[in-house]
Design an enzyme around this catalytic site. Sequence first.
Site, PDB file in Angstrom:
ATOM      1  N   LYS A  22       0.836  -1.215   0.000  1.00  0.00           N
ATOM      2  CA  LYS A  22       0.000   0.000   0.000  1.00  0.00           C
ATOM      3  C   LYS A  22       0.866   1.258   0.000  1.00  0.00           C
ATOM      4  CE  LYS A  22      -1.906   1.614   4.079  1.00  0.00           C
ATOM      5  NZ  LYS A  22      -1.554   3.041   4.223  1.00  0.00           N
ATOM      6  N   ASN A  23       1.817   1.316   0.930  1.00  0.00           N
ATOM      7  CA  ASN A  23       2.578   2.556   1.080  1.00  0.00           C
ATOM      8  C   ASN A  23       3.555   2.801  -0.062  1.00  0.00           C
ATOM      9  OD1 ASN A  23       1.150   2.959   3.374  1.00  0.00           O
ATOM     10  ND2 ASN A  23       2.847   2.640   4.808  1.00  0.00           N
ATOM     11  N   CYS A 116      -5.421  12.964  13.745  1.00  0.00           N
ATOM     12  CA  CYS A 116      -5.514  11.570  13.320  1.00  0.00           C
ATOM     13  C   CYS A 116      -5.443  10.714  14.568  1.00  0.00           C
ATOM     14  CB  CYS A 116      -4.344  11.266  12.398  1.00  0.00           C
ATOM     15  SG  CYS A 116      -4.121   9.542  12.064  1.00  0.00           S
ATOM     16  N   ARG A 121       0.194  14.304  13.148  1.00  0.00           N
ATOM     17  CA  ARG A 121       0.539  14.269  11.718  1.00  0.00           C
ATOM     18  C   ARG A 121       0.624  15.654  11.054  1.00  0.00           C
ATOM     19  NH1 ARG A 121      -1.419   8.658   8.930  1.00  0.00           N
ATOM     20  NH2 ARG A 121       0.703   8.004   9.066  1.00  0.00           N
ATOM     21  N   ASP A 305       4.567   0.908  12.146  1.00  0.00           N
ATOM     22  CA  ASP A 305       3.360   0.231  11.661  1.00  0.00           C
ATOM     23  C   ASP A 305       3.235  -1.196  12.198  1.00  0.00           C
ATOM     24  OD1 ASP A 305       2.551   2.434  10.302  1.00  0.00           O
ATOM     25  OD2 ASP A 305       3.175   1.738   8.324  1.00  0.00           O
ATOM     26  N   ARG A 397      -8.826  -0.579   4.940  1.00  0.00           N
ATOM     27  CA  ARG A 397      -8.029   0.453   4.267  1.00  0.00           C
ATOM     28  C   ARG A 397      -6.677  -0.104   3.820  1.00  0.00           C
ATOM     29  NH1 ARG A 397      -6.369   4.380   8.001  1.00  0.00           N
ATOM     30  NH2 ARG A 397      -4.896   4.722   6.339  1.00  0.00           N
TER      31      ARG A 397
END
Length: 426
Positions: A22-23, A116, A121, A305, A397
Site C-alpha cells: 500500500k505505502n 488523526c 501528523r 506500523d 483500508r
Amino acid sequence: MSGIEIEGLRPLDGEVTVQGSKNAVLPMMAAAVLHRGTTVLKNVPRIQDVFCMIDILTSMGCKCNLEEHRLTIDASSIGRVAIPREYVTAMRSSIVLLGAFLGRAGEAATYYPGGCSIGSRPIDLHLYGLGRLGAQISEQEGGRIAAAAQRLAGGRVRFPYPSVGATENVLLAAVKAQGTTVIEGAAREPEIVSLCRMLEGMGARISGIGEETVVVEGVNELRDSEYTAPGDRIVAGTYLACVMAAGGRAYLRGADAAQLEGVLKVLRRMGADIQTQPSGIRVRMGRRPKPVSVRTAPYPGFPTDLQSPLLSLLAVCDGRGQVWETVFEGRFATAGQLRRMGACIELDGNRAEVRGVYPLRGTRVEAPDLRGGAALVVAGLAAEGRTGIVGCSHILRGYEDICGDLKAMGARIRRRTEADEGTDGR
Ligand code: UD1
C-alpha cells in the site's frame, strides 16, 4: 456494524501470497500525474486507500483502470489541481499529490490533513521542502493550502527528521524541476526506494537511492512506463505475528526478507523459526513468544506500523516486555482494547510495559486504527473463545483480504456483515 469474528487457539498451517505494498503504491499513483501519458502499476492491492486515490485522480481528470491487480493511469490531460476536501479527510496520505501536481502543473491545492487517531501528523516538513524548490505556499481560510511556482527550481532540502511523506513530496516535485535537487536527511524506507526506481523507469534521474542524501537532476520529459510493486512488508509482518500468536507454520509468498531484516531479528529473538527465501518467508512457531524490548524508529529501525501487532505478541509472551513508540505519539490505542481481552499493559508516556498472559480472553473489541485493528486479529488468534472485532473499515483500508488469507492458513475467522448482526439480534 460489520466486523471480524475469530475463534482462537488453533495452530496455523498454510501458505498465502502477500499483497502488493500500500505505502509503495500510493505515492507511485501520485507520480503517474507527472507524466502526460500512461503509467501501468502491477501488483496493486485492492484496498480502500487505493480506491480512494483512484477516485481522487479521476476527479482531477486522469483516466484510471484497475483490472485485477493491474492499474493503468492515463494522465494525458488533467482538469483540475485542487484536491477536494472530502478526499483529504478520507485519506491523509493524499498530501503527496501536492508535490506531484506542482511538478505537473506548477500549482496545486489541498487541505490540512488535520488530527488523526495515531497522532497529530503535521505537514510542516512537506511545505518546507516544496518551498525550497521555489513553491509559494499560502495558507487560506478553512485550512486550504495553495502552492504555486512559475517554474520549480532544484534546491537543497535539509530535513531535520526523515519524514516518509515529505521525502516523497519533494522527490515528486523535483523530478521535472529545473536543475538539481539535493535532499539531505531523506527517509530511507523501502517505499522510498521503490518510488525512486519507478520514477527512474519513467525517465527521472536520481542518485543516492536508499541513502540519507538523495540527488535528483530535473528532466523535461517523462515516458510511458510499467512497474511492479513489491510485497507489502507490513502485511507480511502482520501475518508473521499471526503465526507466532496462534502457533503453527506458514509460507508467505512474496514477502521480501531484505525489507524486513530488523523485524525478523526481533521475531527470531521472540522464538520464531524463520527461513528466508528469494520468493518468500517461511515461519514456524511452537511455543509462547519470549519477551523483548523494542523501540520503533525510522527505517532501518523497527517500523511503527508493526508496533501494534508486536504489542499483541508481547501481551501473550512468557515474561515481561516493553515497547517504546518514538514515531507517532498516539499509537497505543490498541492497548485499551487488548486489556479488554485480559492483557496486562501499563502505559507511561511513549512506553508500554507488558506482562504476558496466555491465553487472552475472547470478547468484543473495536479496531482503533488500521494497524491497531490488525493487531486485534493477532490477539484474537491467541485468545480463548470468540473475539469479535468491530470498526473493521480501518482494517480494510490496508488489508485486501485478511480473513481469506488467515482462513487459507487454517484460522477460524470470518467477516460478519451487518445482515449477520441482524439475524441474531446483537
Ligand atoms: C508513512 C506511512 C505510515 C508510516 C510512517 C512512518 C504512508 C502512506 N504512510 O506515513 O504508514 O507509519 O510513514 O514510517 O506511507 N512529521 C512532522 N512534520 C511533517 C511530517 C511528519 O513532524 O511535515 C512527523 C510525524 O508527525 C511523525 C513522524 O514525522 O511523528 C513520521 O511521519 P512520516 O514519516 O511523515 O510518516 P507519513 O509519511 O505520514
